[in-house]
Scaffold this motif. Structure first.
Motif, PDB file in Angstrom:
ATOM      1  N   GLN A   7       0.820  -1.267   0.431  1.00 20.09           N
ATOM      2  CA  GLN A   7       0.036   0.021  -0.774  1.00 20.09           C
ATOM      3  C   GLN A   7       1.134   1.242  -0.329  1.00 20.09           C
ATOM      4  OE1 GLN A   7      -3.515   0.024   0.149  1.00 20.09           O
ATOM      5  NE2 GLN A   7      -4.238  -1.836  -0.056  1.00 20.09           N
ATOM      6  N   ASN A   8       0.901   2.471  -1.013  1.00 17.17           N
ATOM      7  CA  ASN A   8       1.499   3.509  -1.978  1.00 17.17           C
ATOM      8  C   ASN A   8       3.097   3.665  -0.357  1.00 17.17           C
ATOM      9  OD1 ASN A   8      -0.699   4.627  -2.084  1.00 17.17           O
ATOM     10  ND2 ASN A   8      -1.264   4.770  -0.448  1.00 17.17           N
ATOM     11  N   GLN A  27       1.456   2.541  -4.939  1.00 13.15           N
ATOM     12  CA  GLN A  27       1.040   1.792  -5.527  1.00 13.15           C
ATOM     13  C   GLN A  27      -0.060   0.902  -4.724  1.00 13.15           C
ATOM     14  OE1 GLN A  27      -0.166   2.480  -8.770  1.00 13.15           O
ATOM     15  NE2 GLN A  27       1.594   3.905  -8.755  1.00 13.15           N
ATOM     16  N   SER A  28      -1.313   0.717  -5.212  1.00 17.18           N
ATOM     17  CA  SER A  28      -2.299  -0.545  -4.194  1.00 17.18           C
ATOM     18  C   SER A  28      -2.442  -2.149  -4.681  1.00 17.18           C
ATOM     19  CB  SER A  28      -3.501   0.161  -3.464  1.00 17.18           C
ATOM     20  OG  SER A  28      -4.141  -1.672  -3.110  1.00 17.18           O
ATOM     21  N   ILE A  29      -1.630  -2.769  -4.245  1.00 11.01           N
ATOM     22  CA  ILE A  29      -1.267  -4.090  -4.657  1.00 11.01           C
ATOM     23  C   ILE A  29      -1.647  -5.081  -4.385  1.00 11.01           C
ATOM     24  CG2 ILE A  29       0.588  -5.689  -6.451  1.00 11.01           C
ATOM     25  CD1 ILE A  29       2.173  -2.809  -6.849  1.00 11.01           C
ATOM     26  N   SER A  30      -2.169  -6.184  -4.622  1.00  7.01           N
ATOM     27  CA  SER A  30      -2.142  -7.643  -3.906  1.00  7.01           C
ATOM     28  C   SER A  30      -2.139  -8.742  -4.386  1.00  7.01           C
ATOM     29  CB  SER A  30      -3.590  -7.750  -3.538  1.00  7.01           C
ATOM     30  OG  SER A  30      -4.003  -6.921  -2.659  1.00  7.01           O
ATOM     31  N   PHE A  31      -1.000 -10.086  -4.426  1.00 10.74           N
ATOM     32  CA  PHE A  31      -0.713 -10.719  -4.836  1.00 10.74           C
ATOM     33  C   PHE A  31      -1.449 -12.023  -4.494  1.00 10.74           C
ATOM     34  CE2 PHE A  31       2.983  -8.080  -4.192  1.00 10.74           C
ATOM     35  CZ  PHE A  31       3.247  -7.901  -5.368  1.00 10.74           C
ATOM     36  N   LYS A  32      -2.202 -12.982  -6.166  1.00 12.31           N
ATOM     37  CA  LYS A  32      -3.012 -13.556  -5.794  1.00 12.31           C
ATOM     38  C   LYS A  32      -1.694 -15.283  -5.477  1.00 12.31           C
ATOM     39  CE  LYS A  32      -6.227 -11.830  -9.095  1.00 12.31           C
ATOM     40  NZ  LYS A  32      -6.541 -11.567 -10.341  1.00 12.31           N
ATOM     41  N   LYS A  33      -3.350 -16.196  -5.401  1.00 13.76           N
ATOM     42  CA  LYS A  33      -2.449 -17.015  -4.667  1.00 13.76           C
ATOM     43  C   LYS A  33      -2.042 -18.084  -5.918  1.00 13.76           C
ATOM     44  CE  LYS A  33      -3.380 -21.943  -2.584  1.00 13.76           C
ATOM     45  NZ  LYS A  33      -4.833 -22.696  -2.367  1.00 13.76           N
ATOM     46  N   GLY A  34      -0.412 -18.429  -5.652  1.00 16.79           N
ATOM     47  CA  GLY A  34      -0.173 -19.542  -6.927  1.00 16.79           C
ATOM     48  C   GLY A  34       0.172 -18.662  -7.854  1.00 16.79           C
ATOM     49  N   GLU A  35       0.023 -16.724  -8.287  1.00 18.16           N
ATOM     50  CA  GLU A  35       0.563 -16.355  -9.141  1.00 18.16           C
ATOM     51  C   GLU A  35       1.706 -16.152  -9.304  1.00 18.16           C
ATOM     52  OE1 GLU A  35      -1.256 -12.489 -10.301  1.00 18.16           O
ATOM     53  OE2 GLU A  35      -1.007 -11.820  -8.658  1.00 18.16           O
ATOM     54  N   TYR A  36       2.113 -16.126 -10.719  1.00 17.67           N
ATOM     55  CA  TYR A  36       3.566 -15.801 -10.526  1.00 17.67           C
ATOM     56  C   TYR A  36       3.905 -14.593 -11.622  1.00 17.67           C
ATOM     57  CZ  TYR A  36       4.389 -20.433 -11.757  1.00 17.67           C
ATOM     58  OH  TYR A  36       4.568 -21.834 -10.798  1.00 17.67           O
ATOM     59  N   SER A  62       8.381   4.334   2.738  1.00 13.98           N
ATOM     60  CA  SER A  62       6.995   5.303   3.499  1.00 13.98           C
ATOM     61  C   SER A  62       5.907   4.059   3.484  1.00 13.98           C
ATOM     62  CB  SER A  62       6.536   6.801   3.206  1.00 13.98           C
ATOM     63  OG  SER A  62       6.567   6.753   1.524  1.00 13.98           O
ATOM     64  N   GLY A  63       4.945   4.181   3.010  1.00 14.33           N
ATOM     65  CA  GLY A  63       3.820   3.318   3.012  1.00 14.33           C
ATOM     66  C   GLY A  63       3.898   2.236   3.627  1.00 14.33           C
ATOM     67  N   GLN A  64       3.052   0.718   3.892  1.00 13.08           N
ATOM     68  CA  GLN A  64       2.840  -0.536   4.559  1.00 13.08           C
ATOM     69  C   GLN A  64       2.724  -2.102   3.919  1.00 13.08           C
ATOM     70  OE1 GLN A  64      -0.822   0.943   6.038  1.00 13.08           O
ATOM     71  NE2 GLN A  64      -0.425   0.716   7.783  1.00 13.08           N
ATOM     72  N   ILE A  65       3.553  -2.559   3.995  1.00 16.73           N
ATOM     73  CA  ILE A  65       3.499  -4.395   3.340  1.00 16.73           C
ATOM     74  C   ILE A  65       3.078  -4.733   4.150  1.00 16.73           C
ATOM     75  CG2 ILE A  65       5.252  -5.770   2.485  1.00 16.73           C
ATOM     76  CD1 ILE A  65       6.593  -3.353   1.844  1.00 16.73           C
ATOM     77  N   PHE A  66       1.507  -5.809   3.945  1.00 18.53           N
ATOM     78  CA  PHE A  66       0.429  -6.664   4.653  1.00 18.53           C
ATOM     79  C   PHE A  66       1.407  -8.129   4.085  1.00 18.53           C
ATOM     80  CE2 PHE A  66      -1.355  -2.646   4.658  1.00 18.53           C
ATOM     81  CZ  PHE A  66      -1.539  -2.622   6.068  1.00 18.53           C
ATOM     82  N   LEU A  67       2.111  -8.897   5.133  1.00 14.10           N
ATOM     83  CA  LEU A  67       2.294  -9.931   5.144  1.00 14.10           C
ATOM     84  C   LEU A  67       0.573 -11.418   6.563  1.00 14.10           C
ATOM     85  CD1 LEU A  67       5.745 -10.375   5.046  1.00 14.10           C
ATOM     86  CD2 LEU A  67       4.630 -10.869   3.026  1.00 14.10           C
ATOM     87  N   ASP A  68      -0.259 -11.814   6.149  1.00 15.94           N
ATOM     88  CA  ASP A  68      -1.179 -12.912   6.286  1.00 15.94           C
ATOM     89  C   ASP A  68      -1.856 -11.106   7.577  1.00 15.94           C
ATOM     90  OD1 ASP A  68      -1.283 -14.649   5.184  1.00 15.94           O
ATOM     91  OD2 ASP A  68       0.124 -15.908   6.938  1.00 15.94           O
ATOM     92  N   GLY A  69      -2.003 -10.187   6.151  1.00 17.05           N
ATOM     93  CA  GLY A  69      -3.351  -9.183   7.081  1.00 17.05           C
ATOM     94  C   GLY A  69      -2.397  -8.390   8.307  1.00 17.05           C
ATOM     95  N   LYS A  70      -0.586  -8.485   8.612  1.00 18.63           N
ATOM     96  CA  LYS A  70      -0.089  -8.143   9.875  1.00 18.63           C
ATOM     97  C   LYS A  70       0.577  -7.141   8.694  1.00 18.63           C
ATOM     98  CE  LYS A  70      -0.053 -11.511  13.211  1.00 18.63           C
ATOM     99  NZ  LYS A  70       0.153 -12.348  14.239  1.00 18.63           N
TER     100      LYS A  70
END
Length: 214
Positions: A7-8, A27-36, A62-70
């Motif tokens: 996130q940003n 940018q706001s980016i999410s990585f999907k399961k099994g995605e390359y 700056s901004g945030q990186i989340f792993l498993d919502g943390k």
């Protein structure tokens, strides 16, 4: 399955206007399961910084990186160690091998810390990547391309849900790059794992679902 979100995110050493050029920074980016995911990143664009941010080695952004919502900056050393041991593997650009140890010892260190494969898998993978005869050689006496293959096999020894790779094939010819990618993709299919592959340019060998410009 672990989720990863950005996130940003922007390195502190970049100006804000970088966001107009990048598909990743700010940018706001999410990585999907099994995605390359292939992140194409010209020199100086922060490719290695991004990999280090996700792996928790650096926090100068700056901004945030989340792993498993943390949010990763809030994780304790023990929490991040558990993630690295079981969910997040990496091939560093600078490899980070123990030069005084043998090829096999370098690989087996990772396997012993968090076993996923039996010991005989080391020899099988080494033979597939053309370094089977080097297993008992001191890794510091191997060529850089051979060392890259050692680092790749080492990363595949542990359980993971995300595999981060920072220029893992820079010293491999096309044939060895193809062999390495075949092995990586086989292992990721078994785990239904994501690949985040950062390199200086796009490649036809890596069949990514998403190509992003850094």
């Amino acid at each position: 399955m672990m989720e990863m979100k950005l996130q940003n995110v922007l390195p502190n050493y970049f100006r804000d206007e970088i966001e107009n050029l990048s598909q990743v920074w700010k940018q706001s980016i999410s990585f999907k399961k099994g995605e390359y995911v292939h992140i194409s990143a010209p020199s100086g664009s922060g490719k290695t910084s991004l990999i280090h941010f996700i792996y928790g080695l650096r926090k100068d952004y700056s901004g945030q990186i989340f792993l498993d919502g943390k949010e990763v900056k809030t994780l304790t050393a023990e929490e991040f160690a558990a993630i690295r041991q079981n969910k997040l593997s990496i091939v560093f650009q600078d490899l980070r091998l123990f030069e005084e140890l043998s090829v096999k010892e370098n690989i087996d260190i990772k396997r012993r810390l968090s076993p996923y494969h039996p010991e005989d898998k080391i020899e099988e993978m080494a033979n597939r990547l053309g370094i089977g005869a080097k297993l008992h050689q001191q890794v510091g006496k191997c060529s850089y391309g051979e060392q890259q293959r050692v680092a790749i096999i080492r990363a595949l020894m542990q359980p993971f849900e995300f595999l981060l790779m920072d220029e893992p094939f820079s010293h491999l010819d096309d044939g060895n790059e193809t062999l390495a990618l075949q092995l990586i993709e086989e292992e990721c299919v078994k785990r239904q794992a994501d690949i985040v592959f950062a390199d200086l340019k796009s490649t036809q060998v890596f069949h990514s679902e998403r190509l992003m410009k850094l």
